[in-house]
Design a protein around this motif. Structure first.
Motif, PDB file in Angstrom:
ATOM      1  N   VAL A  15       0.842  -1.196   0.000  1.00  0.00           N
ATOM      2  CA  VAL A  15       0.000   0.000   0.000  1.00  0.00           C
ATOM      3  C   VAL A  15       0.875   1.243   0.000  1.00  0.00           C
ATOM      4  O   VAL A  15       0.618   2.203  -0.723  1.00  0.00           O
ATOM      5  CB  VAL A  15      -0.969  -0.009   1.206  1.00  0.00           C
ATOM      6  N   TRP A  16       1.923   1.233   0.811  1.00  0.00           N
ATOM      7  CA  TRP A  16       2.824   2.378   0.884  1.00  0.00           C
ATOM      8  C   TRP A  16       3.512   2.612  -0.468  1.00  0.00           C
ATOM      9  O   TRP A  16       3.630   3.734  -0.926  1.00  0.00           O
ATOM     10  CB  TRP A  16       3.868   2.144   1.965  1.00  0.00           C
ATOM     11  N   LYS A  17       3.918   1.547  -1.117  1.00  0.00           N
ATOM     12  CA  LYS A  17       4.640   1.662  -2.392  1.00  0.00           C
ATOM     13  C   LYS A  17       3.755   2.261  -3.481  1.00  0.00           C
ATOM     14  O   LYS A  17       4.212   3.077  -4.282  1.00  0.00           O
ATOM     15  CB  LYS A  17       5.127   0.284  -2.819  1.00  0.00           C
ATOM     16  N   HIS A  18       2.494   1.871  -3.508  1.00  0.00           N
ATOM     17  CA  HIS A  18       1.624   2.286  -4.600  1.00  0.00           C
ATOM     18  C   HIS A  18       0.706   3.462  -4.258  1.00  0.00           C
ATOM     19  O   HIS A  18      -0.113   3.845  -5.088  1.00  0.00           O
ATOM     20  CB  HIS A  18       0.771   1.102  -5.060  1.00  0.00           C
ATOM     21  N   SER A  19       0.839   4.031  -3.087  1.00  0.00           N
ATOM     22  CA  SER A  19      -0.060   5.128  -2.718  1.00  0.00           C
ATOM     23  C   SER A  19       0.473   6.464  -3.227  1.00  0.00           C
ATOM     24  O   SER A  19       1.672   6.693  -3.292  1.00  0.00           O
ATOM     25  CB  SER A  19      -0.232   5.191  -1.211  1.00  0.00           C
ATOM     26  N   GLU A  20      -0.473   7.308  -3.578  1.00  0.00           N
ATOM     27  CA  GLU A  20      -0.115   8.660  -4.030  1.00  0.00           C
ATOM     28  C   GLU A  20      -0.053   9.620  -2.847  1.00  0.00           C
ATOM     29  O   GLU A  20       0.774  10.499  -2.805  1.00  0.00           O
ATOM     30  CB  GLU A  20      -1.167   9.140  -5.036  1.00  0.00           C
ATOM     31  N   ASN A  21      -0.984   9.461  -1.907  1.00  0.00           N
ATOM     32  CA  ASN A  21      -1.064  10.352  -0.766  1.00  0.00           C
ATOM     33  C   ASN A  21      -0.638   9.581   0.483  1.00  0.00           C
ATOM     34  O   ASN A  21      -1.431   8.924   1.122  1.00  0.00           O
ATOM     35  CB  ASN A  21      -2.492  10.880  -0.618  1.00  0.00           C
ATOM     36  N   LYS A  22       0.628   9.679   0.817  1.00  0.00           N
ATOM     37  CA  LYS A  22       1.172   8.907   1.922  1.00  0.00           C
ATOM     38  C   LYS A  22       0.655   9.385   3.278  1.00  0.00           C
ATOM     39  O   LYS A  22       0.588   8.609   4.224  1.00  0.00           O
ATOM     40  CB  LYS A  22       2.688   8.940   1.873  1.00  0.00           C
ATOM     41  N   GLY A  23       0.238  10.626   3.386  1.00  0.00           N
ATOM     42  CA  GLY A  23      -0.329  11.137   4.632  1.00  0.00           C
ATOM     43  C   GLY A  23      -1.617  10.419   4.996  1.00  0.00           C
ATOM     44  O   GLY A  23      -1.865  10.111   6.162  1.00  0.00           O
ATOM     45  N   THR A  27      -2.392   8.095   8.283  1.00  0.00           N
ATOM     46  CA  THR A  27      -3.581   8.329   9.099  1.00  0.00           C
ATOM     47  C   THR A  27      -4.426   7.074   9.201  1.00  0.00           C
ATOM     48  O   THR A  27      -4.902   6.714  10.282  1.00  0.00           O
ATOM     49  CB  THR A  27      -4.421   9.479   8.503  1.00  0.00           C
ATOM     50  N   TYR A  28      -4.600   6.385   8.090  1.00  0.00           N
ATOM     51  CA  TYR A  28      -5.385   5.146   8.105  1.00  0.00           C
ATOM     52  C   TYR A  28      -4.745   4.091   8.996  1.00  0.00           C
ATOM     53  O   TYR A  28      -5.432   3.435   9.788  1.00  0.00           O
ATOM     54  CB  TYR A  28      -5.552   4.603   6.683  1.00  0.00           C
ATOM     55  N   LEU A  92     -12.808   5.581   1.544  1.00  0.00           N
ATOM     56  CA  LEU A  92     -13.649   6.078   0.465  1.00  0.00           C
ATOM     57  C   LEU A  92     -12.973   7.235  -0.258  1.00  0.00           C
ATOM     58  O   LEU A  92     -12.970   7.287  -1.494  1.00  0.00           O
ATOM     59  CB  LEU A  92     -15.012   6.512   1.006  1.00  0.00           C
ATOM     60  N   SER A  93     -12.370   8.157   0.491  1.00  0.00           N
ATOM     61  CA  SER A  93     -11.708   9.288  -0.158  1.00  0.00           C
ATOM     62  C   SER A  93     -10.501   8.821  -0.967  1.00  0.00           C
ATOM     63  O   SER A  93     -10.220   9.356  -2.039  1.00  0.00           O
ATOM     64  CB  SER A  93     -11.308  10.341   0.869  1.00  0.00           C
ATOM     65  N   MET A  94      -9.780   7.800  -0.461  1.00  0.00           N
ATOM     66  CA  MET A  94      -8.638   7.292  -1.232  1.00  0.00           C
ATOM     67  C   MET A  94      -9.109   6.595  -2.498  1.00  0.00           C
ATOM     68  O   MET A  94      -8.482   6.695  -3.542  1.00  0.00           O
ATOM     69  CB  MET A  94      -7.801   6.341  -0.371  1.00  0.00           C
ATOM     70  N   ARG A  95     -10.242   5.897  -2.418  1.00  0.00           N
ATOM     71  CA  ARG A  95     -10.795   5.258  -3.620  1.00  0.00           C
ATOM     72  C   ARG A  95     -11.234   6.299  -4.634  1.00  0.00           C
ATOM     73  O   ARG A  95     -11.034   6.136  -5.836  1.00  0.00           O
ATOM     74  CB  ARG A  95     -11.980   4.372  -3.257  1.00  0.00           C
ATOM     75  N   LEU A  96     -11.865   7.381  -4.157  1.00  0.00           N
ATOM     76  CA  LEU A  96     -12.303   8.429  -5.082  1.00  0.00           C
ATOM     77  C   LEU A  96     -11.114   9.078  -5.766  1.00  0.00           C
ATOM     78  O   LEU A  96     -11.165   9.367  -6.952  1.00  0.00           O
ATOM     79  CB  LEU A  96     -13.140   9.470  -4.343  1.00  0.00           C
ATOM     80  N   GLU A  97     -10.035   9.299  -5.012  1.00  0.00           N
ATOM     81  CA  GLU A  97      -8.833   9.851  -5.634  1.00  0.00           C
ATOM     82  C   GLU A  97      -8.287   8.893  -6.682  1.00  0.00           C
ATOM     83  O   GLU A  97      -7.859   9.315  -7.749  1.00  0.00           O
ATOM     84  CB  GLU A  97      -7.761  10.124  -4.577  1.00  0.00           C
ATOM     85  N   LEU A  98      -8.306   7.609  -6.385  1.00  0.00           N
ATOM     86  CA  LEU A  98      -7.815   6.627  -7.337  1.00  0.00           C
ATOM     87  C   LEU A  98      -8.685   6.602  -8.582  1.00  0.00           C
ATOM     88  O   LEU A  98      -8.180   6.504  -9.699  1.00  0.00           O
ATOM     89  CB  LEU A  98      -7.778   5.244  -6.686  1.00  0.00           C
ATOM     90  N   LYS A  99     -10.003   6.742  -8.413  1.00  0.00           N
ATOM     91  CA  LYS A  99     -10.895   6.771  -9.568  1.00  0.00           C
ATOM     92  C   LYS A  99     -10.610   7.989 -10.439  1.00  0.00           C
ATOM     93  O   LYS A  99     -10.606   7.904 -11.657  1.00  0.00           O
ATOM     94  CB  LYS A  99     -12.353   6.807  -9.118  1.00  0.00           C
ATOM     95  N   LEU A 100     -10.375   9.118  -9.795  1.00  0.00           N
ATOM     96  CA  LEU A 100     -10.098  10.332 -10.561  1.00  0.00           C
ATOM     97  C   LEU A 100      -8.777  10.214 -11.313  1.00  0.00           C
ATOM     98  O   LEU A 100      -8.643  10.708 -12.412  1.00  0.00           O
ATOM     99  CB  LEU A 100     -10.066  11.555  -9.633  1.00  0.00           C
ATOM    100  N   ILE A 101      -7.817   9.551 -10.695  1.00  0.00           N
ATOM    101  CA  ILE A 101      -6.504   9.428 -11.339  1.00  0.00           C
ATOM    102  C   ILE A 101      -6.549   8.419 -12.479  1.00  0.00           C
ATOM    103  O   ILE A 101      -6.005   8.655 -13.548  1.00  0.00           O
ATOM    104  CB  ILE A 101      -5.444   9.017 -10.275  1.00  0.00           C
ATOM    105  N   THR A 102      -7.184   7.285 -12.266  1.00  0.00           N
ATOM    106  CA  THR A 102      -7.095   6.206 -13.246  1.00  0.00           C
ATOM    107  C   THR A 102      -8.334   6.071 -14.133  1.00  0.00           C
ATOM    108  O   THR A 102      -8.313   5.317 -15.104  1.00  0.00           O
ATOM    109  CB  THR A 102      -6.878   4.865 -12.536  1.00  0.00           C
ATOM    110  N   ASN A 103      -9.426   6.756 -13.765  1.00  0.00           N
ATOM    111  CA  ASN A 103     -10.705   6.603 -14.483  1.00  0.00           C
ATOM    112  C   ASN A 103     -11.160   5.149 -14.496  1.00  0.00           C
ATOM    113  O   ASN A 103     -11.737   4.674 -15.467  1.00  0.00           O
ATOM    114  CB  ASN A 103     -10.631   7.130 -15.925  1.00  0.00           C
ATOM    115  N   TYR A 104     -10.871   4.449 -13.442  1.00  0.00           N
ATOM    116  CA  TYR A 104     -11.244   3.057 -13.325  1.00  0.00           C
ATOM    117  C   TYR A 104     -12.275   2.924 -12.200  1.00  0.00           C
ATOM    118  O   TYR A 104     -12.021   3.376 -11.097  1.00  0.00           O
ATOM    119  CB  TYR A 104     -10.023   2.186 -13.020  1.00  0.00           C
TER     120      TYR A 104
END
Length: 106
Positions: A15-23, A27-28, A92-104
């Motif tokens: 998760v750490w390797k592939h995350s965009e927002n490490k903060g 927190t999680y 949920l917010s991390m998933r939404l960010e991922l959706k916005l980045i990848t359109n997946y």
């Protein structure tokens, strides 16, 4: 996954390797740890309540103490629920960010 590595540690590293927002990941993981610490307190509180009742019975002298332990148990239950809600919102917010980045869409 390497054989000599625990699954939770492996998952945290991936998760750490592939995350965009490490903060948010930090927190999680903090919320995850706190909620598990709260879960560890449940058996201790129940044991304290049952032990007090077994050793002393329910009398006027210890009724307030028993009620305080029961209140502490209920308070921990509320804290655990709130920590879990915060974790879900963060996921949920991390998933939404991922959706916005990848359109997946998951």
């Amino acid at each position: 996954m390497p054989k000599n590595q625990e699954a939770i540690i492996y998952l945290a590293k991936r998760v750490w390797k592939h995350s965009e927002n490490k903060g948010k990941v930090i927190t999680y993981l903090i919320l995850f740890s706190l909620s598990n610490l709260v879960l560890l307190m449940y058996p201790l509180l129940i044991a304290k309540i049952v032990n007090t009742i077994q050793l002393e019975g329910v009398t006027q002298g210890n009724l307030v103490g028993i009620l305080l332990w029961i209140t502490a148990y209920l308070f921990l239950d509320i804290i655990f629920g709130e920590l879990m809600d915060l974790q879900e919102l963060l996921k949920l917010s991390m998933r939404l960010e991922l959706k916005l980045i990848t359109n997946y869409i998951f």
